[in-house]
Design an enzyme around this catalytic site. Structure first.
Site, PDB file in Angstrom:
ATOM      1  N   ASN A  90       0.828  -1.473  -0.236  1.00  0.00           N
ATOM      2  CA  ASN A  90       0.127   0.004   0.393  1.00  0.00           C
ATOM      3  C   ASN A  90       1.323   1.618  -0.427  1.00  0.00           C
ATOM      4  O   ASN A  90       0.560   2.406  -0.733  1.00  0.00           O
ATOM      5  CB  ASN A  90      -1.011  -0.438   1.104  1.00  0.00           C
ATOM      6  CG  ASN A  90      -1.880   1.470   1.544  1.00  0.00           C
ATOM      7  OD1 ASN A  90      -2.778   2.066   0.795  1.00  0.00           O
ATOM      8  ND2 ASN A  90      -1.146   2.271   2.069  1.00  0.00           N
ATOM      9  N   TYR A 155       2.970   9.806 -11.335  1.00  0.00           N
ATOM     10  CA  TYR A 155       2.393   8.773 -10.258  1.00  0.00           C
ATOM     11  C   TYR A 155       1.498   7.819 -11.143  1.00  0.00           C
ATOM     12  O   TYR A 155       1.800   6.357 -11.129  1.00  0.00           O
ATOM     13  CB  TYR A 155       1.639   9.725 -10.009  1.00  0.00           C
ATOM     14  CG  TYR A 155       0.413   9.084  -8.612  1.00  0.00           C
ATOM     15  CD1 TYR A 155       1.224   8.534  -7.791  1.00  0.00           C
ATOM     16  CD2 TYR A 155      -1.025  10.079  -9.036  1.00  0.00           C
ATOM     17  CE1 TYR A 155       0.088   7.729  -6.912  1.00  0.00           C
ATOM     18  CE2 TYR A 155      -1.738   8.992  -7.543  1.00  0.00           C
ATOM     19  CZ  TYR A 155      -1.110   8.265  -7.122  1.00  0.00           C
ATOM     20  OH  TYR A 155      -1.630   7.427  -6.175  1.00  0.00           O
ATOM     21  N   LYS A 159       1.196   3.782 -12.160  1.00  0.00           N
ATOM     22  CA  LYS A 159       0.028   2.743 -10.955  1.00  0.00           C
ATOM     23  C   LYS A 159      -0.504   2.563 -11.614  1.00  0.00           C
ATOM     24  O   LYS A 159      -1.357   1.609 -11.892  1.00  0.00           O
ATOM     25  CB  LYS A 159      -0.831   3.655 -10.338  1.00  0.00           C
ATOM     26  CG  LYS A 159      -0.766   3.981  -9.400  1.00  0.00           C
ATOM     27  CD  LYS A 159      -0.600   3.441  -7.678  1.00  0.00           C
ATOM     28  CE  LYS A 159      -0.628   4.041  -6.786  1.00  0.00           C
ATOM     29  NZ  LYS A 159      -0.320   3.428  -5.381  1.00  0.00           N
TER      30      LYS A 159
HETATM   31  P1  NAD Z   1      -1.232   8.473   3.297  1.00  0.00           P
HETATM   32  O1  NAD Z   1       0.630   9.766   2.554  1.00  0.00           O
HETATM   33  O2  NAD Z   1      -1.613   8.768   4.109  1.00  0.00           O
HETATM   34  O3  NAD Z   1       0.597   7.024   3.243  1.00  0.00           O
HETATM   35  C1  NAD Z   1       1.318   6.756   2.934  1.00  0.00           C
HETATM   36  C2  NAD Z   1       1.476   5.732   3.539  1.00  0.00           C
HETATM   37  O4  NAD Z   1       3.562   5.536   2.632  1.00  0.00           O
HETATM   38  C3  NAD Z   1       2.288   5.903   5.086  1.00  0.00           C
HETATM   39  O5  NAD Z   1       1.729   4.893   5.835  1.00  0.00           O
HETATM   40  C4  NAD Z   1       4.153   6.379   5.084  1.00  0.00           C
HETATM   41  O6  NAD Z   1       4.268   5.739   6.195  1.00  0.00           O
HETATM   42  C5  NAD Z   1       4.121   5.382   3.540  1.00  0.00           C
HETATM   43  N1  NAD Z   1       4.791   5.860   2.742  1.00  0.00           N
HETATM   44  C6  NAD Z   1       5.431   7.287   2.308  1.00  0.00           C
HETATM   45  N2  NAD Z   1       6.727   7.002   1.886  1.00  0.00           N
HETATM   46  C7  NAD Z   1       7.539   6.087   2.001  1.00  0.00           C
HETATM   47  C8  NAD Z   1       8.355   5.261   1.636  1.00  0.00           C
HETATM   48  N3  NAD Z   1       9.845   6.024   1.130  1.00  0.00           N
HETATM   49  N4  NAD Z   1       9.110   3.938   2.362  1.00  0.00           N
HETATM   50  C9  NAD Z   1       7.354   3.758   3.235  1.00  0.00           C
HETATM   51  N5  NAD Z   1       6.583   3.604   3.167  1.00  0.00           N
HETATM   52  C10 NAD Z   1       6.458   5.358   2.977  1.00  0.00           C
HETATM   53  O7  NAD Z   1      -1.364   7.985   1.349  1.00  0.00           O
HETATM   54  P2  NAD Z   1      -2.754   7.658   1.667  1.00  0.00           P
HETATM   55  O8  NAD Z   1      -3.757   8.896   0.403  1.00  0.00           O
HETATM   56  O9  NAD Z   1      -3.038   6.198   2.317  1.00  0.00           O
HETATM   57  O10 NAD Z   1      -2.173   6.743   0.234  1.00  0.00           O
HETATM   58  C11 NAD Z   1      -2.347   5.003   0.567  1.00  0.00           C
HETATM   59  C12 NAD Z   1      -1.896   4.797  -0.587  1.00  0.00           C
HETATM   60  O11 NAD Z   1      -3.196   4.532  -1.465  1.00  0.00           O
HETATM   61  C13 NAD Z   1      -1.082   5.148  -1.619  1.00  0.00           C
HETATM   62  O12 NAD Z   1      -0.112   4.066  -2.721  1.00  0.00           O
HETATM   63  C14 NAD Z   1      -1.332   5.997  -2.731  1.00  0.00           C
HETATM   64  O13 NAD Z   1      -0.641   5.822  -3.860  1.00  0.00           O
HETATM   65  C15 NAD Z   1      -3.232   5.557  -2.601  1.00  0.00           C
HETATM   66  N6  NAD Z   1      -4.226   5.768  -3.629  1.00  0.00           N
HETATM   67  C16 NAD Z   1      -4.455   6.891  -2.542  1.00  0.00           C
HETATM   68  C17 NAD Z   1      -5.677   7.713  -2.504  1.00  0.00           C
HETATM   69  C18 NAD Z   1      -6.097   8.746  -1.994  1.00  0.00           C
HETATM   70  O14 NAD Z   1      -6.769   9.500  -2.723  1.00  0.00           O
HETATM   71  N7  NAD Z   1      -5.231   9.129  -1.126  1.00  0.00           N
HETATM   72  C19 NAD Z   1      -5.931   7.031  -4.410  1.00  0.00           C
HETATM   73  C20 NAD Z   1      -5.461   6.429  -4.764  1.00  0.00           C
HETATM   74  C21 NAD Z   1      -4.459   5.639  -4.676  1.00  0.00           C
END
Ligand code: NAD
Length: 247
Positions: A90, A155, A159
């Site tokens: 994730n 990005y 994905k």
């Molecule tokens: P967030 O920024 O709240 O959390 C990101 C997580 O990734 C955190 O736990 C952080 O510790 C970890 N992380 C960041 N950099 C890191 C690194 N270098 N090494 C290891 N871990 C690392 O983001 P989120 O919105 O919860 O995103 C989680 C996933 O969901 C991601 O893969 C993101 O691409 C995907 N996503 C998010 C959304 C959205 O709208 N929030 C939409 C589509 C996909």
């Protein structure tokens, strides 16, 4: 829905990952979550232990972009809990720079985390799952893996690669009873979205037919279903959870 299962969740300290950790714990799994730093891992652990002192949960902070570090971390989990049933890839970072301002280092760092770390954790996790007679690998994709994105091209490219890994590994690992699926969230209310410029987010929200952003729990519910035996014949799927939103 996950009694006796041992799960690893990367990027589990906040946002979607934290909601997945909590959802899996509430459904009887033992969960090891990964973060980037000791302080954020400790803060998430404190929050979880406060919510339920009986949760079987542990936090770690390996560099998941480095396969040797992933091997050490997964070996620790296996030694401590005896097996690894589920890996949720994730952790991810986003970007919004225009192509003209996009530098090579940013492109490399997004590929390292969003793609290479998924490869690393899948490769090491699959080895333990195969030994154990099967398992589940789940990836966090994104709606941008379907539509692309009008800025920050690294990005969506990352994905699209996650979808490619999901579909390919589903075909490769099916014979080892390892299912591989992805959840493609739409706009979800987390720090990642809060950090994007308002002019980028506002028009997206107003175009979501269901009329709101998703919450991390909406995504965690999809992960729970795909991790559970209810999804025993589902593999290679990219499940959109986006309120029918398009970007
Ligand atoms: P967030 O920024 O709240 O959390 C990101 C997580 O990734 C955190 O736990 C952080 O510790 C970890 N992380 C960041 N950099 C890191 C690194 N270098 N090494 C290891 N871990 C690392 O983001 P989120 O919105 O919860 O995103 C989680 C996933 O969901 C991601 O893969 C993101 O691409 C995907 N996503 C998010 C959304 C959205 O709208 N929030 C939409 C589509 C996909």
């Amino acid at each position: 829905m996950l009694p006796g299962k041992v799960a690893i969740v990367t990027g589990g300290t906040r946002g979607i990952g934290f909601a997945v950790v909590k959802k899996f714990l509430d459904n009887g799994a033992t969960v090891v979550f990964f973060g980037t730093r000791e302080e954020t891992v400790q803060a998430a652990l404190t929050k979880l232990n406060h919510e339920n002192p009986n949760y079987q949960v542990m936090g770690m902070y390996p560099d998941i972009t480095n396969i040797a570090a992933v091997e050490r971390a997964f070996a620790d989990v296996k030694n401590r809990f005896g097996k690894i049933d589920i890996v949720v890839n994730n952790a991810g970072i986003s970007s919004s720079e225009s192509l003209y301002n996009y530098d090579e280092d940013n492109f490399d760092s997004i590929m390292d985390l969003n793609v290479k770390a998924v490869f690393n954790c899948s490769k090491v996790g699959a080895k333990y799952m195969k030994e154990n007679g099967g398992g589940v690998i789940l990836n966090t994709s994104s709606m941008v893996s379907i539509y692309g994105q009008a800025a920050g091209c690294g990005y969506p490219a990352s994905k699209f690669a996650v979808n490619g890994l999901t579909k390919s590994l589903a075909r490769e690992l099916g014979r080892d009873h390892i299912r591989v699926n992805a959840v493609a969230p739409g706009v979800i209310h987390t720090d990642m979205v809060d950090s994007l410029p308002e002019e980028m987010i506002k028009p997206i929200i107003s175009s979501i037919p269901i009329g709101r952003m998703g919450e991390p729990e909406d995504i965690a519910n999809a992960f729970l279903f795909l991790a559970s035996d209810m999804a025993s014949f589902i593999t290679g799927a990219i499940l959109s959870v986006d309120g029918a939103g398009m970007c």
